[in-house]
Design a protein around this motif. Structure first.
Motif, mmCIF file in Angstrom:
data_model
loop_
_atom_site.group_PDB
_atom_site.id
_atom_site.type_symbol
_atom_site.label_atom_id
_atom_site.label_comp_id
_atom_site.label_asym_id
_atom_site.label_seq_id
_atom_site.Cartn_x
_atom_site.Cartn_y
_atom_site.Cartn_z
ATOM 1 N N GLY A 219 62.522 -69.142 37.923
ATOM 2 C CA GLY A 219 62.318 -67.758 37.518
ATOM 3 C C GLY A 219 61.973 -66.838 38.680
ATOM 4 O O GLY A 219 61.970 -65.622 38.522
ATOM 5 N N THR A 220 61.693 -67.397 39.855
ATOM 6 C CA THR A 220 61.402 -66.572 41.032
ATOM 7 C C THR A 220 62.657 -65.794 41.407
ATOM 8 O O THR A 220 63.751 -66.340 41.440
ATOM 9 C CB THR A 220 60.967 -67.449 42.221
ATOM 10 N N ARG A 221 62.475 -64.507 41.681
ATOM 11 C CA ARG A 221 63.612 -63.688 42.095
ATOM 12 C C ARG A 221 63.556 -63.502 43.608
ATOM 13 O O ARG A 221 62.509 -63.190 44.159
ATOM 14 C CB ARG A 221 63.584 -62.346 41.364
ATOM 15 N N LEU A 222 64.698 -63.720 44.249
ATOM 16 C CA LEU A 222 64.817 -63.619 45.715
ATOM 17 C C LEU A 222 65.846 -62.566 46.067
ATOM 18 O O LEU A 222 66.898 -62.480 45.432
ATOM 19 C CB LEU A 222 65.338 -64.932 46.302
ATOM 20 N N ARG A 223 65.552 -61.799 47.116
ATOM 21 C CA ARG A 223 66.576 -60.934 47.703
ATOM 22 C C ARG A 223 67.148 -61.715 48.873
ATOM 23 O O ARG A 223 66.453 -62.035 49.825
ATOM 24 C CB ARG A 223 65.993 -59.614 48.192
ATOM 25 N N VAL A 224 68.434 -62.040 48.789
ATOM 26 C CA VAL A 224 69.114 -62.815 49.817
ATOM 27 C C VAL A 224 70.040 -61.862 50.570
ATOM 28 O O VAL A 224 70.818 -61.140 49.955
ATOM 29 C CB VAL A 224 69.918 -63.985 49.201
ATOM 30 N N SER A 225 69.951 -61.865 51.906
ATOM 31 C CA SER A 225 70.735 -60.944 52.725
ATOM 32 C C SER A 225 71.554 -61.700 53.753
ATOM 33 O O SER A 225 71.110 -62.711 54.296
ATOM 34 C CB SER A 225 69.811 -59.968 53.457
ATOM 35 N N ARG A 226 72.742 -61.140 54.007
ATOM 36 C CA ARG A 226 73.625 -61.690 55.041
ATOM 37 C C ARG A 226 74.581 -60.596 55.496
ATOM 38 O O ARG A 226 75.258 -59.985 54.665
ATOM 39 C CB ARG A 226 74.432 -62.867 54.507
ATOM 40 N N ALA A 227 74.642 -60.365 56.786
ATOM 41 C CA ALA A 227 75.613 -59.447 57.392
ATOM 42 C C ALA A 227 75.627 -58.078 56.713
ATOM 43 O O ALA A 227 76.678 -57.549 56.374
ATOM 44 C CB ALA A 227 77.003 -60.074 57.365
ATOM 45 N N GLY A 228 74.446 -57.508 56.465
ATOM 46 C CA GLY A 228 74.375 -56.177 55.874
ATOM 47 C C GLY A 228 74.540 -56.140 54.371
ATOM 48 O O GLY A 228 74.459 -55.071 53.765
ATOM 49 N N ARG A 229 74.787 -57.250 53.740
ATOM 50 C CA ARG A 229 74.920 -57.314 52.284
ATOM 51 C C ARG A 229 73.685 -58.002 51.720
ATOM 52 O O ARG A 229 73.096 -58.851 52.367
ATOM 53 C CB ARG A 229 76.139 -58.130 51.882
ATOM 54 N N SER A 230 73.324 -57.652 50.493
ATOM 55 C CA SER A 230 72.214 -58.364 49.864
ATOM 56 C C SER A 230 72.464 -58.476 48.363
ATOM 57 O O SER A 230 73.207 -57.682 47.780
ATOM 58 C CB SER A 230 70.879 -57.684 50.149
ATOM 59 N N VAL A 231 71.830 -59.477 47.777
ATOM 60 C CA VAL A 231 71.939 -59.713 46.350
ATOM 61 C C VAL A 231 70.612 -60.311 45.892
ATOM 62 O O VAL A 231 69.945 -61.008 46.650
ATOM 63 C CB VAL A 231 73.138 -60.654 46.029
#
Length: 171
Positions: free
Chosen positions: A116-128
């Motif tokens: 249930g933990t929410r993570l912001r994952v980023s790579r090369a200027g993009r994130s989700v």
């Protein structure tokens, strides 16, 4: 769930690193020393005491290395490392949390973050933003996160299969 074939062996077949090799070697030495000490107990000799001592020292070293490795891969609120994606091409099987896997949803697998933990994952200027609902990746892979196919595509990770990402807990 099956992993995409290119992810399994392409970049990380031997990516254990020095720490992983030391941990594995210490565990093997500890097990061999314990087995030898147990065999010596059946026929006592001067070497039996030495082997028992060596087994104890090897077990302590192995435990210390394993705890050090576990601490290095702890559940920090911010981390960076290699991520991959996993997909079975369809929805259906259950994840470790009990939820049905859907490779289109923004979900991910992590070794120790609570479900249930929410993570912001980023790579090369993009994130989700993804939600942890499964366990993984396997420790021997050297990866920190397994993403479902949907967020992997959004991050541009589907082509290379494995890439460096940065992640932080959102809430």
């Amino acid at each position: 769930m099956k992993l995409e074939p290119q992810i399994l062996y392409q970049q990380h077949a031997f990516g254990l690193g020095l720490r992983g090799i030391l941990v594995a070697a210490a565990i093997v030495v500890a097990l061999l020393a314990i087995a030898a000490a147990a065999a010596e107990l059946r026929r006592p000799s001067a070497a039996g005491g030495w082997l028992a001592g060596a087994a104890l020292v090897a077990a302590i070293v192995a435990a210390a290395l394993v705890m050090n490795a576990a601490a290095a891969h702890g559940c920090a609120p911010r981390f960076a490392g290699l991520a991959s994606y996993y997909s079975n091409g369809e929805s259906g099987p259950r994840t470790a949390s009990g939820a049905r896997f859907d490779d289109r949803l923004a979900t991910a697998a992590h070794r120790c973050l609570p479900f249930g933990t929410r993570l912001r994952v980023s790579r090369a200027g993009r994130s989700v933003v993804v939600t942890i609902n499964d366990r993984g990746p396997a420790a021997w892979t050297g990866r920190v996160l397994d993403l479902a196919r949907g967020p992997a595509i959004a991050l541009g990770l589907a082509g290379p299969g494995v890439a460096r990402v940065e992640a932080e807990v959102v809430d």
